[in-house]
Design an enzyme around this catalytic site. Structure first.
Site, mmCIF file in Angstrom:
data_model
loop_
_atom_site.group_PDB
_atom_site.id
_atom_site.type_symbol
_atom_site.label_atom_id
_atom_site.label_comp_id
_atom_site.label_asym_id
_atom_site.label_seq_id
_atom_site.Cartn_x
_atom_site.Cartn_y
_atom_site.Cartn_z
ATOM 1 N N TRP A 138 9.938 67.108 34.457
ATOM 2 C CA TRP A 138 9.518 65.959 33.638
ATOM 3 C C TRP A 138 8.167 66.328 33.024
ATOM 4 O O TRP A 138 7.279 66.799 33.746
ATOM 5 C CB TRP A 138 9.399 64.734 34.538
ATOM 6 C CG TRP A 138 8.884 63.495 33.887
ATOM 7 C CD1 TRP A 138 9.285 62.961 32.686
ATOM 8 C CD2 TRP A 138 7.886 62.597 34.415
ATOM 9 N NE1 TRP A 138 8.599 61.792 32.443
ATOM 10 C CE2 TRP A 138 7.741 61.551 33.480
ATOM 11 C CE3 TRP A 138 7.113 62.584 35.570
ATOM 12 C CZ2 TRP A 138 6.842 60.494 33.680
ATOM 13 C CZ3 TRP A 138 6.232 61.535 35.769
ATOM 14 C CH2 TRP A 138 6.099 60.509 34.832
ATOM 15 N N ASP A 220 10.010 62.873 43.731
ATOM 16 C CA ASP A 220 9.914 61.913 42.632
ATOM 17 C C ASP A 220 11.288 61.262 42.485
ATOM 18 O O ASP A 220 12.273 61.933 42.182
ATOM 19 C CB ASP A 220 9.524 62.656 41.332
ATOM 20 C CG ASP A 220 9.169 61.674 40.235
ATOM 21 O OD1 ASP A 220 9.231 60.452 40.481
ATOM 22 O OD2 ASP A 220 8.841 62.115 39.113
ATOM 23 N N LYS A 257 14.240 52.471 35.646
ATOM 24 C CA LYS A 257 15.608 52.769 35.181
ATOM 25 C C LYS A 257 16.634 51.951 35.940
ATOM 26 O O LYS A 257 17.536 51.376 35.336
ATOM 27 C CB LYS A 257 15.922 54.258 35.357
ATOM 28 C CG LYS A 257 14.756 55.193 35.131
ATOM 29 C CD LYS A 257 14.494 55.498 33.691
ATOM 30 C CE LYS A 257 13.171 56.245 33.572
ATOM 31 N NZ LYS A 257 12.955 56.873 32.312
HETATM 32 C C1 LIG Z 1 11.305 62.331 36.829
HETATM 33 C C2 LIG Z 1 10.577 61.106 36.378
HETATM 34 N N1 LIG Z 1 9.549 60.661 37.111
HETATM 35 C C3 LIG Z 1 8.869 59.578 36.772
HETATM 36 C C4 LIG Z 1 9.183 58.874 35.637
HETATM 37 C C5 LIG Z 1 8.308 57.700 35.369
HETATM 38 O O1 LIG Z 1 8.849 56.568 34.877
HETATM 39 P P1 LIG Z 1 8.091 55.185 35.029
HETATM 40 O O2 LIG Z 1 6.640 55.442 34.979
HETATM 41 O O3 LIG Z 1 8.587 54.370 33.899
HETATM 42 O O4 LIG Z 1 8.534 54.637 36.343
HETATM 43 C C6 LIG Z 1 10.223 59.303 34.815
HETATM 44 C C7 LIG Z 1 10.531 58.639 33.556
HETATM 45 O O5 LIG Z 1 11.182 59.112 32.673
HETATM 46 C C8 LIG Z 1 10.947 60.446 35.213
HETATM 47 O O6 LIG Z 1 11.977 60.909 34.500
#
Ligand SMILES: Cc1ncc(COP(=O)(O)O)c(C=O)c1O
Length: 412
Positions: A138, A220, A257
């Site tokens: 990411w 994560d 999500k």
């Molecule tokens: C692997 C991963 N970690 C963390 C996030 C963080 O998302 P958010 O800050 O919206 O919870 C994302 C979002 O695309 C992700 O794909």
């Protein structure tokens, strides 16, 4: 009277390009073509290409609004809502009655905030020589760890030729290049951006390497339930690690999500320690950092998530919402794959079917991605990653035809 500066103190700063996702959105908005498609950001869309408020979230909104809690705009605690972070912990870790006193949980500003809070805490407490990210990962992981001054290194992950996990080289690198106390970031499920996860046996080997090499795993978890439609299946890897003797780890958790609460910023950081005594010390430090960074995390999204997680009926309905999202994504993978096969597009497209979650790493080259954009008005990241829920019955044929042309264009 002091003199007025003629040049800014900031004039020596380097220029920072706009984040690739946002740059893509800007280019897409500026494109006047009547038919255009964007498959960039990791955000769910329904079959009509529209944002989808989960029916369960709507019900939770009604319940919360009816209660009309007079304290609904009060500050939360620094650790956030205890009802939220304990329910979130149980969702992620499952039944861990024996270790519960050793897990520190705090509400965070979604998955990004949890990654960031964890990175800051681990950088201070473990002083790792490096953090190990999958190559690729990411995009924000490297940014987050650079911000806390830890050197970012990569372990092999994606075999571009075979369009598979490069497991052998991943393990070789972790075995030979890491130092005890280094942090390794692992995607709990639905790896972003490749959509390729280790098998259960491979996860066991990764856990062995972490223990043998003294690596600190940081999971994560942005896609629990969203990947397979099954909350337990998507938490399998983390629970396997957490169930081992003498395993300490951290986990970032997001409800962006799986509850579609993107803009509400709902998440948590959990740190599994070796003892309740260690947990109590860790908690103090994590709260000190949280106090300085956000003081108290936001309330409304966490209240909605808690309502869903703790109300038996609503929880059951949420499982159906998860299945609806993950099934629609699987259907779109199949639709794109079948269209490419029907067109006879050169190459093997089976990986689109076997990859999991929000993304597909198509294997398209940067030149083909550019052709897609300039000739087909289809916008995807330069890496060839597409966000599958951006596909729908109304645009999948169009996208497949554009990919077909880009591939046949003789572009490598
Ligand atoms: C692997 C991963 N970690 C963390 C996030 C963080 O998302 P958010 O800050 O919206 O919870 C994302 C979002 O695309 C992700 O794909």
């Amino acid at each position: 009277m002091g003199s007025i500066p003629t040049e800014s103190l900031f004039s020596e700063l380097s220029d920072i390009p706009l984040d690739s996702h946002y740059a893509l959105k800007e280019e897409f908005s500026a494109d006047p073509a009547p038919k255009k498609v964007i498959l960039g950001s990791g955000i769910y869309r329904d079959g009509n290409g529209m944002p989808w408020v989960l029916p369960t979230v709507k019900e939770a909104e009604d319940i919360v609004d009816n209660i009309g809690d007079p304290g609904r705009y009060d500050y939360l605690q620094i650790a956030g809502s205890a009802a939220f972070y304990t329910a979130a912990r149980d969702l992620l870790f499952g039944r861990v009655d024996t270790k519960v006193e050793s897990i520190v949980s705090v509400q965070a500003v979604s998955g990004t905030g949890a990654n960031s809070l964890g990175a800051r805490f681990l950088s201070e407490s473990l002083k790792p020589s490096a953090v190990w990210l999958s190559n690729p990962s990411w995009v924000n992981h490297a940014n987050i760890w650079s911000l806390v001054g830890v050197e970012v290194k990569y372990y092999p992950y994606w075999d571009a030729e075979k369009r598979l996990l490069d497991f052998e080289n991943m393990i070789k690198t972790l075995e030979s290049h890491t130092k005890p106390g280094d942090v390794i970031v692992l995607h709990g499920c639905a790896h972003n951006p490749t959509g390729v996860d280790p098998t259960k046996d491979q996860w066991k080997t990764i856990a062995d390497v972490c223990q043998r090499r003294g690596l600190f795993p940081f999971f994560d978890n942005a896609y629990q339930g969203f990947a397979s439609g099954d909350l337990d299946e998507d938490a399998w890897a983390l629970r396997h690690f957490a169930g081992r003797e003498n395993m300490e780890l951290a986990a970032a958790q997001s409800f962006s999500k799986n509850m579609g609460l993107y803009g509400e910023r709902v998440g948590a950081l959990h740190i599994l320690t070796a003892s309740p005594d260690a947990a109590s010390k860790v908690k103090g430090h994590v709260l000190r950092i949280q106090r300085g960074q956000v003081s108290q995390p936001p309330r409304r999204g966490a209240t909605l998530a808690t309502t869903i997680l703790t109300n038996g009926k609503l929880f059951q309905k949420w499982l159906l919402d998860l299945r609806e999202m993950s099934s629609r994504i699987k259907d779109m993978r199949k639709a794109l794959h079948d269209e490419l096969v029907a067109l006879g597009t050169p190459g093997d497209w089976g990986h689109i079917l076997t990859q999991i979650g929000m993304f597909s790493y198509t294997g398209l080259s940067p030149a083909q991605v550019e052709h897609l954009r300039s000739e087909g008005h289809v916008y995807i990241l330069a890496s060839g990653r597409i966000s599958v829920p951006g596909l729908n019955p109304g645009n999948v044929k169009y996208v497949a035809a554009a990919i077909d042309k880009a591939v046949r264009g003789g572009l490598a």
